[in-house]
Motif scaffolding. Structure first.
Motif, short mmCIF file in Angstrom:
data_model
loop_
_atom_site.label_atom_id
_atom_site.label_comp_id
_atom_site.label_asym_id
_atom_site.label_seq_id
_atom_site.Cartn_x
_atom_site.Cartn_y
_atom_site.Cartn_z
N TRP A 17 0.83 -0.87 0.11
CA TRP A 17 0.44 0.33 -0.01
C TRP A 17 1.30 1.20 0.06
CZ3 TRP A 17 -5.20 0.44 1.20
CH2 TRP A 17 -6.16 -1.29 1.00
N ALA A 18 0.72 2.50 -1.23
CA ALA A 18 1.88 3.16 -0.74
C ALA A 18 1.30 4.41 -0.49
CB ALA A 18 1.18 3.44 -2.53
N PHE A 19 2.53 5.15 -0.08
CA PHE A 19 2.15 6.28 0.99
C PHE A 19 0.51 6.74 1.22
CE2 PHE A 19 2.84 10.91 1.92
CZ PHE A 19 3.19 10.70 3.01
N THR A 20 0.55 7.61 -0.58
CA THR A 20 -1.19 8.21 -0.24
C THR A 20 -2.12 7.51 -0.02
OG1 THR A 20 -1.13 6.62 -2.30
CG2 THR A 20 -0.20 9.65 -2.46
N THR A 21 -2.06 5.84 0.35
CA THR A 21 -3.25 5.41 1.06
C THR A 21 -3.12 5.17 2.20
OG1 THR A 21 -1.64 3.63 0.44
CG2 THR A 21 -3.32 4.99 -1.28
N GLY A 194 1.59 13.71 -3.55
CA GLY A 194 1.62 12.66 -2.88
C GLY A 194 2.94 11.92 -2.51
N ALA A 195 3.67 11.93 -1.40
CA ALA A 195 5.34 11.62 -1.14
C ALA A 195 5.13 11.78 0.08
CB ALA A 195 5.92 11.84 -2.16
N PHE A 196 6.35 10.98 0.84
CA PHE A 196 6.46 11.63 1.95
C PHE A 196 8.00 12.44 2.58
CE2 PHE A 196 8.29 6.29 2.22
CZ PHE A 196 9.95 6.75 1.69
N GLY A 197 8.98 12.31 1.09
CA GLY A 197 10.23 13.40 1.54
C GLY A 197 9.59 14.65 2.70
N ASP A 198 8.49 15.65 1.98
CA ASP A 198 8.41 16.74 2.91
C ASP A 198 7.99 16.20 4.72
OD1 ASP A 198 8.84 18.42 0.48
OD2 ASP A 198 7.41 16.66 -1.01
N PHE A 199 7.08 15.56 3.98
CA PHE A 199 6.48 15.10 5.85
C PHE A 199 7.18 14.41 6.05
CE2 PHE A 199 3.98 12.68 8.67
CZ PHE A 199 2.50 12.83 8.59
N ASN A 200 8.32 13.81 6.13
CA ASN A 200 9.42 13.23 6.99
C ASN A 200 10.57 14.59 7.13
OD1 ASN A 200 8.20 10.80 6.78
ND2 ASN A 200 9.88 9.72 5.87
N LEU A 210 1.26 17.87 8.13
CA LEU A 210 0.38 17.47 7.92
C LEU A 210 0.66 17.26 6.92
CD1 LEU A 210 -2.08 18.78 10.83
CD2 LEU A 210 -2.13 16.90 10.36
N ASP A 211 -0.10 16.64 6.18
CA ASP A 211 -0.28 17.45 5.00
C ASP A 211 -1.18 17.13 3.66
OD1 ASP A 211 -0.45 14.68 3.52
OD2 ASP A 211 1.52 14.40 2.46
N PHE A 212 -1.39 16.98 2.26
CA PHE A 212 -2.73 16.98 2.04
C PHE A 212 -3.46 16.10 1.50
CE2 PHE A 212 0.47 17.46 -0.55
CZ PHE A 212 0.21 15.77 -2.04
N THR A 213 -2.68 15.01 1.66
CA THR A 213 -3.36 12.91 1.55
C THR A 213 -3.99 13.31 3.34
OG1 THR A 213 -1.40 12.36 2.89
CG2 THR A 213 -1.09 12.77 0.64
N ASP A 214 -3.63 14.27 3.80
CA ASP A 214 -4.80 14.38 5.12
C ASP A 214 -6.32 14.60 4.85
OD1 ASP A 214 -3.21 13.40 7.14
OD2 ASP A 214 -1.79 14.79 6.82
N VAL A 215 -6.18 15.04 3.76
CA VAL A 215 -7.39 16.11 3.60
C VAL A 215 -8.33 15.73 1.97
CG1 VAL A 215 -7.36 17.75 5.07
CG2 VAL A 215 -6.29 18.23 3.01
N GLY A 216 -7.67 14.57 1.74
CA GLY A 216 -8.06 13.80 0.88
C GLY A 216 -8.16 13.56 -0.28
N MET A 217 -6.37 14.50 -0.92
CA MET A 217 -6.09 15.00 -2.00
C MET A 217 -4.58 13.87 -2.11
SD MET A 217 -6.95 18.47 -2.95
CE MET A 217 -6.64 19.10 -1.32
#
Length: 354
Positions: A17-21, A194-200, A210-217
């Motif tokens: 399962w990818a990061f976006t999910t 969606g990618a975890f580089g900025d998040f991490n 937090l990032d935009f994947t947290d708000v459904g995009m």
């Protein structure tokens, strides 16, 4: 040659399962649909990796990378992508095979590519994931509850001249410096792919992210501005509710990318920013960025990014822009925070820095 699988939800249990999910409740998967002609951005899709190309690894929901092999099953999101250094892609399934357009788990149809890119990693769509009510599952179904704007927390925006201009390093370094100065800080990636580089990167510096994947995009490219604005409001308000006094918000790509341009021209996001840090790869980009922002009646408080790695480029940029050029080490410094950032703080948070 692709494998032949019995099309059952059990396949999702053995898939990567990818990061976006990452927010999806995997227990909700009840079925698989092959109605790909109705698929839309953000829909969850089970695929088989057929051919390894540009993206040789997949960023997983667990925030680690996994080496990819032909025959791997993966759950990714259908999505658009805008990346001048990589791919322009559309959230479309119109062939037996589709492209992995981003390593964080975005798939679609590549419409254009940078000359230096290899051919895309190719995926065989097996089915759209369906939930308990038979509906196709979408990352928007698992978004944070929408919240109204918070007008008390300080918000610093980080924009850049382009991809790879140093925005992420600038944003995470600023967040780290604010924390060292005694502020409670959160990092937000409000637009992008969606990618975890900025998040991490934010979390490595000590700031919860937090990032935009947290708000459904899965990506924000081609999303309506009002959806991006609502996402921004929710991310900032959620960060504030969790204790942040200052939120550092990174905006993806460069100032000419369509969503970024719309944000800077007229938006609730623009109006909410208490300050702007601009990242540039060189002195010419620094000057062009400042001039572009000034035409929009905006002024950054400083320049950072790749330009700050070179003493000569730093001197050039300082001369032509008249602004301080702050390296990542400068941004870590409580002294620099006190001089350049503390004056931007909302009244509730003034005087925190040591």
């Amino acid at each position: 040659m692709t494998k032949i699988y019995p099309l059952t939800p059990a396949l999702c249990e053995i898939a990567k399962w990818a990061f976006t999910t990452r927010r999806v409740d995997r227990g909700d998967v009840q079925g698989l649909s092959v109605s790909f002609q109705t698929a839309k951005a953000g829909d969850l899709m089970l695929c088989e990796i057929v051919e390894i190309g540009q993206h040789k690894k997949l960023q997983l929901a667990e925030r680690r990378v996994s080496l990819s092999y032909p025959g791997d099953l993966v759950v990714v999101c259908l999505g658009d992508r805008y990346a001048p250094d990589q791919f322009l892609a559309s959230a479309i399934v119109d062939d037996d095979l589709i492209d992995l357009v981003a390593g964080g788990g975005v798939a679609g149809r590549i419409d254009a590519a940078h000359d230096f890119m290899d051919d895309a990693t190719r995926l065989k769509p097996l089915g759209l994931l369906t939930g308990p009510k038979g509906n196709v599952m979408n990352v928007a179904d698992y978004a944070l509850p929408p919240l109204p704007a918070n007008d008390r927390v300080t918000v610093i925006g980080v924009f850049g001249a382009s991809m790879n201009s140093g925005k992420t390093t600038a944003a995470s370094s600023l967040a780290h410096g604010l924390m060292r100065s005694g502020y409670s800080v959160a990092g937000v990636k409000a637009t992008g792919t969606g990618a975890f580089g900025d998040f991490n990167s934010f979390e490595d510096g000590g700031a919860p992210a937090l990032d935009f994947t947290d708000v459904g995009m899965a990506t924000t490219f081609r999303r309506p501005l009002d959806q991006i604005e609502q996402g921004f409001d929710t991310l900032v308000s959620t960060a504030a509710a969790r204790g942040a006094e200052v939120v550092v918000v990174e905006i993806a790509d460069g100032v000419f990318q369509q969503e970024t341009r719309d944000i800077l021209k007229a938006s609730r996001i623009r109006d909410r920013l208490d300050g702007i840090l601009f990242a540039a790869p060189d002195a010419l980009s620094a000057l062009g960025g400042v001039m572009t922002l000034e035409r929009l009646q905006l002024s950054p408080f400083a320049i950072s990014g790749m330009v700050s790695c070179s003493p000569l480029a730093t001197a050039e940029a300082a001369e032509v822009t008249g602004l301080p050029i702050l390296s990542r080490e400068d941004l870590w410094s409580p002294e620099a925070i006190a001089l350049h950032v503390a004056p931007l703080m909302r009244r509730d948070h003034e005087g925190v820095a040591a």
